[in-house]
Design a protein around this motif. Structure first.
Motif, PDB file in Angstrom:
ATOM      1  N   SER A 173       2.867   3.079  -0.356  1.00 13.64           N
ATOM      2  CA  SER A 173       2.389   2.726   0.984  1.00 13.64           C
ATOM      3  C   SER A 173       3.678   2.572   1.892  1.00 13.64           C
ATOM      4  N   TRP A 204      -2.304  12.808   3.328  1.00 16.05           N
ATOM      5  CA  TRP A 204      -2.195  11.794   2.217  1.00 16.05           C
ATOM      6  C   TRP A 204      -3.064  10.875   2.288  1.00 16.05           C
ATOM      7  N   SER A 205      -3.739  10.277   1.326  1.00 19.28           N
ATOM      8  CA  SER A 205      -4.329   8.896   1.196  1.00 19.28           C
ATOM      9  C   SER A 205      -4.125   8.283  -0.062  1.00 19.28           C
ATOM     10  N   ASP A 206      -3.835   7.019   0.207  1.00 18.98           N
ATOM     11  CA  ASP A 206      -3.582   6.121  -0.735  1.00 18.98           C
ATOM     12  C   ASP A 206      -4.174   6.154  -2.184  1.00 18.98           C
TER      13      ASP A 206
END
Length: 169
Positions: A99, A113-115
Protein backbone atom coordinates in the motif's frame (compact mmCIF):
# COMPACT_ATOMS: atom_id res chain seq x y z
CA UNK A 1 9.28 -0.80 -1.69
CA UNK A 2 10.44 -2.00 1.74
CA UNK A 3 13.52 0.22 1.63
CA UNK A 4 11.42 3.25 0.70
CA UNK A 5 8.91 2.48 3.45
CA UNK A 6 11.73 2.12 5.96
CA UNK A 7 13.40 5.40 4.96
CA UNK A 8 10.17 7.40 4.94
CA UNK A 9 10.25 7.99 8.70
CA UNK A 10 11.73 6.64 11.89
CA UNK A 11 10.01 3.43 12.94
CA UNK A 12 10.54 1.19 15.97
CA UNK A 13 13.31 -1.35 15.35
CA UNK A 14 10.96 -4.22 16.19
CA UNK A 15 8.45 -3.10 13.57
CA UNK A 16 11.14 -2.78 10.92
CA UNK A 17 12.45 -6.26 11.77
CA UNK A 18 8.97 -7.84 11.64
CA UNK A 19 8.07 -6.17 8.35
CA UNK A 20 11.41 -7.10 6.80
CA UNK A 21 10.90 -10.73 7.86
CA UNK A 22 7.39 -10.74 6.36
CA UNK A 23 8.65 -9.36 3.06
CA UNK A 24 11.53 -11.86 3.01
CA UNK A 25 9.11 -14.74 3.53
CA UNK A 26 6.88 -13.46 0.72
CA UNK A 27 9.94 -13.31 -1.56
CA UNK A 28 11.00 -16.82 -0.50
CA UNK A 29 7.61 -18.07 -1.66
CA UNK A 30 7.05 -16.01 -4.83
CA UNK A 31 10.37 -14.46 -5.79
CA UNK A 32 11.12 -10.75 -5.80
CA UNK A 33 8.04 -9.51 -7.65
CA UNK A 34 7.38 -5.89 -8.48
CA UNK A 35 4.49 -4.69 -6.32
CA UNK A 36 2.32 -4.18 -9.38
CA UNK A 37 2.77 -7.90 -10.23
CA UNK A 38 1.36 -9.13 -6.91
CA UNK A 39 -2.04 -10.72 -7.45
CA UNK A 40 -4.69 -12.01 -5.06
CA UNK A 41 -3.50 -15.56 -5.76
CA UNK A 42 -0.05 -14.59 -4.44
CA UNK A 43 -1.60 -13.15 -1.28
CA UNK A 44 -3.77 -16.26 -0.79
CA UNK A 45 -0.82 -18.63 -1.30
CA UNK A 46 1.24 -16.57 1.15
CA UNK A 47 -1.54 -16.74 3.74
CA UNK A 48 -1.94 -20.50 3.27
CA UNK A 49 1.81 -21.07 3.54
CA UNK A 50 2.00 -19.12 6.80
CA UNK A 51 -0.99 -21.03 8.18
CA UNK A 52 0.97 -24.27 7.76
CA UNK A 53 4.04 -23.00 9.66
CA UNK A 54 4.68 -24.91 12.90
CA UNK A 55 4.39 -22.91 16.10
CA UNK A 56 7.53 -24.41 17.62
CA UNK A 57 10.67 -24.77 15.54
CA UNK A 58 14.02 -26.32 16.34
CA UNK A 59 17.00 -27.80 14.53
CA UNK A 60 16.89 -27.32 10.76
CA UNK A 61 13.53 -25.55 11.00
CA UNK A 62 15.13 -22.57 12.75
CA UNK A 63 16.80 -21.49 9.49
CA UNK A 64 14.15 -22.89 7.11
CA UNK A 65 12.48 -20.78 4.44
CA UNK A 66 8.73 -20.26 4.32
CA UNK A 67 8.25 -22.95 1.62
CA UNK A 68 10.26 -25.41 3.74
CA UNK A 69 8.33 -24.56 6.91
CA UNK A 70 5.03 -24.86 5.11
CA UNK A 71 5.99 -28.22 3.57
CA UNK A 72 7.08 -29.50 7.00
CA UNK A 73 3.77 -28.36 8.46
CA UNK A 74 1.82 -30.21 5.78
CA UNK A 75 3.83 -33.40 6.46
CA UNK A 76 3.17 -33.07 10.21
CA UNK A 77 -0.51 -32.12 10.54
CA UNK A 78 -0.49 -32.94 14.27
CA UNK A 79 2.05 -30.19 15.04
CA UNK A 80 0.59 -26.96 16.45
CA UNK A 81 0.55 -24.08 13.95
CA UNK A 82 1.22 -20.38 14.39
CA UNK A 83 -1.81 -18.44 15.58
CA UNK A 84 -4.30 -16.63 13.39
CA UNK A 85 -2.98 -13.38 14.89
CA UNK A 86 0.51 -14.23 13.64
CA UNK A 87 -0.81 -15.02 10.16
CA UNK A 88 -2.70 -11.72 10.08
CA UNK A 89 0.35 -9.82 11.33
CA UNK A 90 2.51 -11.26 8.52
CA UNK A 91 -0.14 -10.50 5.90
CA UNK A 92 -0.63 -7.00 7.29
CA UNK A 93 3.07 -6.21 7.08
CA UNK A 94 3.33 -7.10 3.39
CA UNK A 95 0.02 -5.33 2.74
CA UNK A 96 1.34 -2.17 4.41
CA UNK A 97 4.47 -2.19 2.24
CA UNK A 98 2.45 -2.77 -0.94
CA UNK A 99 0.00 0.00 0.00
CA UNK A 100 2.87 2.35 0.76
CA UNK A 101 4.38 1.57 -2.66
CA UNK A 102 1.08 2.28 -4.38
CA UNK A 103 0.54 5.54 -2.48
CA UNK A 104 4.08 6.75 -3.09
CA UNK A 105 4.35 6.22 -6.82
CA UNK A 106 6.56 3.14 -6.80
CA UNK A 107 4.24 1.60 -9.38
CA UNK A 108 3.56 3.08 -12.80
CA UNK A 109 0.66 5.49 -12.47
CA UNK A 110 -1.19 3.99 -15.41
CA UNK A 111 -0.98 0.43 -14.05
CA UNK A 112 -4.31 -0.92 -12.80
CA UNK A 113 -3.93 -2.15 -9.24
CA UNK A 114 -6.16 -3.08 -6.38
CA UNK A 115 -4.87 -4.20 -3.01
CA UNK A 116 -4.36 -7.97 -3.40
CA UNK A 117 -4.22 -8.36 0.40
CA UNK A 118 -7.61 -6.77 1.06
CA UNK A 119 -9.92 -9.07 3.02
CA UNK A 120 -7.25 -11.79 3.19
CA UNK A 121 -6.97 -11.83 6.98
CA UNK A 122 -8.37 -14.82 8.79
CA UNK A 123 -10.72 -14.87 11.74
CA UNK A 124 -8.86 -14.93 15.01
CA UNK A 125 -9.89 -17.20 17.84
CA UNK A 126 -11.84 -15.60 20.64
CA UNK A 127 -9.89 -15.05 23.80
CA UNK A 128 -10.51 -17.55 26.56
CA UNK A 129 -10.25 -14.75 29.09
CA UNK A 130 -13.42 -13.81 30.92
CA UNK A 131 -14.53 -10.57 32.48
CA UNK A 132 -13.85 -9.85 36.11
CA UNK A 133 -16.60 -10.78 38.54
CA UNK A 134 -17.99 -8.03 40.79
CA UNK A 135 -16.33 -9.60 43.83
CA UNK A 136 -12.95 -9.58 42.06
CA UNK A 137 -13.34 -5.92 41.10
CA UNK A 138 -14.31 -5.00 44.66
CA UNK A 139 -11.22 -6.78 45.96
CA UNK A 140 -8.96 -5.08 43.43
CA UNK A 141 -10.27 -1.58 44.06
CA UNK A 142 -10.24 -2.03 47.85
CA UNK A 143 -6.42 -2.15 47.70
CA UNK A 144 -4.46 0.63 49.43
CA UNK A 145 -3.50 2.10 46.05
CA UNK A 146 -7.15 3.16 45.65
CA UNK A 147 -8.29 3.69 49.23
CA UNK A 148 -5.24 5.42 50.71
CA UNK A 149 -3.12 6.27 47.63
CA UNK A 150 -0.32 4.06 48.94
CA UNK A 151 1.43 2.54 45.99
CA UNK A 152 3.29 -0.78 46.21
CA UNK A 153 7.01 -0.57 45.51
CA UNK A 154 6.71 -2.76 42.41
CA UNK A 155 3.68 -0.80 41.19
CA UNK A 156 5.69 2.00 39.57
CA UNK A 157 4.05 4.75 41.60
CA UNK A 158 0.82 6.21 40.20
CA UNK A 159 0.76 3.47 37.55
CA UNK A 160 -0.54 1.16 40.30
CA UNK A 161 -3.59 3.44 40.46
CA UNK A 162 -4.10 4.35 36.82
CA UNK A 163 -3.35 1.13 34.94
CA UNK A 164 -6.12 -0.91 36.60
CA UNK A 165 -8.56 1.93 35.87
CA UNK A 166 -7.46 2.08 32.23
CA UNK A 167 -7.69 -1.70 31.94
CA UNK A 168 -11.20 -1.62 33.40
CA UNK A 169 -12.19 1.07 30.90
Amino acid sequence: AFEGWQKERARPAGTVHEYKRSVEMFIQLHGDLAVVEIKRSHARQYREAIQAVPKHRSGKLLKATLPELSAWGHKHPEAPRVSAATVNKQLGAVMAIASWAHANGIMPEDAPWSDPFAKMSIQEDQSERTSFETVELQQLFAAPAFTEHEYPEGGRGPAAFWLPLLALF
